[in-house]
Design an enzyme around this catalytic site. Structure first.
Site, PDB file in Angstrom:
ATOM      1  N   CYS A 116      25.764   4.983  -0.077  1.00  0.00           N
ATOM      2  CA  CYS A 116      27.003   5.453   0.561  1.00  0.00           C
ATOM      3  C   CYS A 116      26.767   6.616   1.517  1.00  0.00           C
ATOM      4  O   CYS A 116      27.634   6.919   2.348  1.00  0.00           O
ATOM      5  CB  CYS A 116      28.022   5.862  -0.499  1.00  0.00           C
ATOM      6  SG  CYS A 116      28.487   4.511  -1.572  1.00  0.00           S
ATOM      7  N   HIS A 256      32.986  10.756   3.003  1.00  0.00           N
ATOM      8  CA  HIS A 256      32.841   9.426   2.406  1.00  0.00           C
ATOM      9  C   HIS A 256      34.014   9.190   1.455  1.00  0.00           C
ATOM     10  O   HIS A 256      34.475  10.110   0.789  1.00  0.00           O
ATOM     11  CB  HIS A 256      31.506   9.332   1.665  1.00  0.00           C
ATOM     12  CG  HIS A 256      31.404   8.107   0.824  1.00  0.00           C
ATOM     13  ND1 HIS A 256      31.615   6.850   1.350  1.00  0.00           N
ATOM     14  CD2 HIS A 256      31.165   7.937  -0.502  1.00  0.00           C
ATOM     15  CE1 HIS A 256      31.492   5.957   0.370  1.00  0.00           C
ATOM     16  NE2 HIS A 256      31.220   6.597  -0.753  1.00  0.00           N
ATOM     17  N   ASN A 286      36.357   1.807  -1.016  1.00  0.00           N
ATOM     18  CA  ASN A 286      35.044   2.417  -0.777  1.00  0.00           C
ATOM     19  C   ASN A 286      34.181   1.397  -0.028  1.00  0.00           C
ATOM     20  O   ASN A 286      33.742   0.410  -0.614  1.00  0.00           O
ATOM     21  CB  ASN A 286      34.415   2.798  -2.123  1.00  0.00           C
ATOM     22  CG  ASN A 286      33.051   3.454  -1.971  1.00  0.00           C
ATOM     23  OD1 ASN A 286      32.449   3.424  -0.903  1.00  0.00           O
ATOM     24  ND2 ASN A 286      32.559   4.036  -3.059  1.00  0.00           N
TER      25      ASN A 286
HETATM   26  O1  UT7 Z   1      30.542   5.835  -3.518  1.00  0.00           O
HETATM   27  C1  UT7 Z   1      29.448   6.424  -4.043  1.00  0.00           C
HETATM   28  C2  UT7 Z   1      29.451   6.959  -5.373  1.00  0.00           C
HETATM   29  N1  UT7 Z   1      30.537   6.619  -6.243  1.00  0.00           N
HETATM   30  C3  UT7 Z   1      31.454   7.543  -6.590  1.00  0.00           C
HETATM   31  O2  UT7 Z   1      31.448   8.638  -6.092  1.00  0.00           O
HETATM   32  C4  UT7 Z   1      32.437   7.169  -7.677  1.00  0.00           C
HETATM   33  C5  UT7 Z   1      32.587   8.322  -8.655  1.00  0.00           C
HETATM   34  N2  UT7 Z   1      33.403   7.995  -9.834  1.00  0.00           N
HETATM   35  C6  UT7 Z   1      34.721   7.778  -9.761  1.00  0.00           C
HETATM   36  O3  UT7 Z   1      35.328   7.819  -8.708  1.00  0.00           O
HETATM   37  C7  UT7 Z   1      35.466   7.589 -11.073  1.00  0.00           C
HETATM   38  O4  UT7 Z   1      34.639   7.957 -12.137  1.00  0.00           O
HETATM   39  C8  UT7 Z   1      35.954   6.115 -11.281  1.00  0.00           C
HETATM   40  C9  UT7 Z   1      37.036   5.796 -10.289  1.00  0.00           C
HETATM   41  C10 UT7 Z   1      34.791   5.147 -11.117  1.00  0.00           C
HETATM   42  C11 UT7 Z   1      36.540   5.982 -12.691  1.00  0.00           C
HETATM   43  O5  UT7 Z   1      37.583   6.938 -12.872  1.00  0.00           O
HETATM   44  P1  UT7 Z   1      37.574   7.886 -14.156  1.00  0.00           P
HETATM   45  O6  UT7 Z   1      38.756   8.734 -14.063  1.00  0.00           O
HETATM   46  O7  UT7 Z   1      36.239   8.579 -14.211  1.00  0.00           O
HETATM   47  O8  UT7 Z   1      37.753   6.845 -15.334  1.00  0.00           O
HETATM   48  P2  UT7 Z   1      36.841   6.635 -16.620  1.00  0.00           P
HETATM   49  O9  UT7 Z   1      35.624   5.846 -16.268  1.00  0.00           O
HETATM   50  O10 UT7 Z   1      36.664   7.919 -17.350  1.00  0.00           O
HETATM   51  O11 UT7 Z   1      37.804   5.720 -17.481  1.00  0.00           O
HETATM   52  C12 UT7 Z   1      39.021   6.249 -18.032  1.00  0.00           C
HETATM   53  C13 UT7 Z   1      39.747   5.145 -18.755  1.00  0.00           C
HETATM   54  C14 UT7 Z   1      38.858   4.355 -19.714  1.00  0.00           C
HETATM   55  O12 UT7 Z   1      39.642   3.980 -20.848  1.00  0.00           O
HETATM   56  P3  UT7 Z   1      39.536   4.776 -22.241  1.00  0.00           P
HETATM   57  O13 UT7 Z   1      38.098   4.675 -22.642  1.00  0.00           O
HETATM   58  O14 UT7 Z   1      39.949   6.183 -21.912  1.00  0.00           O
HETATM   59  O15 UT7 Z   1      40.483   4.043 -23.111  1.00  0.00           O
HETATM   60  C15 UT7 Z   1      38.504   3.113 -18.925  1.00  0.00           C
HETATM   61  O16 UT7 Z   1      38.206   2.008 -19.750  1.00  0.00           O
HETATM   62  O17 UT7 Z   1      40.230   4.208 -17.797  1.00  0.00           O
HETATM   63  C16 UT7 Z   1      39.783   2.883 -18.166  1.00  0.00           C
HETATM   64  N3  UT7 Z   1      39.575   2.123 -16.943  1.00  0.00           N
HETATM   65  C17 UT7 Z   1      40.548   1.396 -16.371  1.00  0.00           C
HETATM   66  N4  UT7 Z   1      41.826   1.188 -16.718  1.00  0.00           N
HETATM   67  C18 UT7 Z   1      42.557   0.396 -15.902  1.00  0.00           C
HETATM   68  C19 UT7 Z   1      38.471   2.022 -16.196  1.00  0.00           C
HETATM   69  N5  UT7 Z   1      38.687   1.241 -15.130  1.00  0.00           N
HETATM   70  C20 UT7 Z   1      39.982   0.832 -15.221  1.00  0.00           C
HETATM   71  C21 UT7 Z   1      40.791   0.026 -14.417  1.00  0.00           C
HETATM   72  N6  UT7 Z   1      42.073  -0.174 -14.806  1.00  0.00           N
HETATM   73  N7  UT7 Z   1      40.351  -0.558 -13.275  1.00  0.00           N
END
Ligand code: UT7
Length: 329
Positions: A116, A256, A286
């Protein structure tokens, strides 16, 4: 003799017509418009549906637009640098596939893999070629077909990514314009948090690999998030401090587009007004290396000669950094 700078003199872009919105995604997996909007900031993304087409198809469309707008001819181009993680094939390079589609025959063309962060790495590389005095018209692409490596059975990554291509034309100038400075970094610890495991030399494609998720993006979201926030905010702040720039000196911040919450952290660190921040994550998702040139493509009519612009990106590797540009036209 005055120093040669590399300045952007034209922009082209292309996104596929097909729009995959959060409502449609919610019918494909256990997710919701509310979760994707509040946690990431995406409403919809573009997906390339044309059969047997890859990243070079979109890059060539972006290049055609740039040629038409700037009056540039294929035979004038002497270098093409393509930032992509999704080349059409492992080889030949996506740059050479794009050159062929654009009818460019007299140019060096190669790819850069910095995920990215690829566009700012490619732009700095291209600027160095121009500053050497040897190259005069360079195309720098950021282009991705992220849908080709996205697992639509994985709700933690599927909503994030979209397809698209942007390109800039870089030329020499002796005015104090163009690529002024950059800070670029790599830390290989990123491989354990963000990787496409199979299909390379360490894990070639096999029956086992194609029946596993290993040909798709693997991302530990929270770990990547923490590194992205810290490193994009710090590198942006550092390049401004190094060059005596304050928030009010910046006409445009083009980060980005991985997560609106990461962009917020960069805005806080740099002190740039929110209305000067270019955002396309809501409608393109993204697009990896394409996010910054697509941001430029959409806002270019508002740029003025001499505008200070900060670019910043973070991606797999990890690779990250920031760049200071002075707009050239
Ligand atoms: O582009 C280059 C590099 N990439 C990035 O910079 C991405 C960096 N990371 C992020 O932007 C975020 O970490 C994500 C968008 C990928 C994820 O967001 P988050 O707030 O960190 O969510 P999480 O992974 O901590 O998940 C929180 C909850 C989980 O449920 P529990 O375990 O709390 O019950 C996930 O299972 O959200 C759940 N979850 C979803 N729920 C509904 C994860 N994906 C989804 C989804 N829909 N699509």
């Amino acid at each position: 003799m005055s120093k040669i700078h590399a300045v952007i003199t034209g922009i082209g872009g292309y996104v596929p017509e097909y729009i995959l919105n959060n409502q449609e995604l919610s019918t494909m997996m256990d997710t919701s418009d509310e979760w994707i909007t509040t946690r990431v900031g995406i409403k919809e993304r573009r997906i390339l549906k044309e059969p047997n087409t890859g990243t070079s198809y979109m890059a060539a469309k972006a290049g055609e637009e740039l040629f038409a707008k700037t009056g540039t001819k294929a035979e004038e181009i002497d270098l093409i640098i393509m930032a992509t993680t999704t080349p059409d094939h492992v080889f030949p390079s996506c740059a050479s596939m794009t050159a062929e589609k654009l009818g460019i025959k007299n140019s060096l063309a190669f790819d850069i893999q910095a995920a990215c962060a690829g566009f700012i790495v490619a732009l700095q590389t291209a600027a160095s070629f121009i500053e050497s005095g040897k190259y005069k018209k360079v195309l720098v692409f950021g282009a991705e077909k992220m849908s080709a490596i996205t697992n639509y059975n994985d709700r933690t990554t599927a909503p994030l990514f979209g397809d698209g291509a942007g390109v800039v034309l870089l030329e020499p100038t002796t005015e104090e314009l163009g690529v002024m400075d950059s800070l670029l970094y790599t830390d290989g610890i990123g491989a354990k948090h963000l990787i496409l495991r199979a299909g390379g030399s360490a894990q070639p494609a096999s029956n086992e690999s194609v029946n596993s998720p290993d040909h798709y993006i693997y991302q530990e979201g929270q770990a990547v998030f923490k590194h992205a926030v810290t490193n994009m905010a710090n590198s942006s702040g550092d390049i401004m401090d190094k060059n005596g720039l304050k928030g009010e000196d910046i006409a445009w911040l083009i980060p980005h587009q991985a997560n609106l919450r990461i962009i917020d952290a960069v805005v806080n660190r740099t002190g740039v007004d929110y209305d000067k921040v270019v955002i396309n994550i809501d409608h393109f998702g993204n697009t990896s290396a394409a996010s910054i040139p697509l941001g430029m493509w959409e806002v270019q009519q508002k740029f003025k000669k001499g505008d200070n612009i900060i670019l910043t990106a973070f991606g797999a590797g990890f690779n990250w950094g920031a760049m200071w540009l002075r707009w050239g036209y």
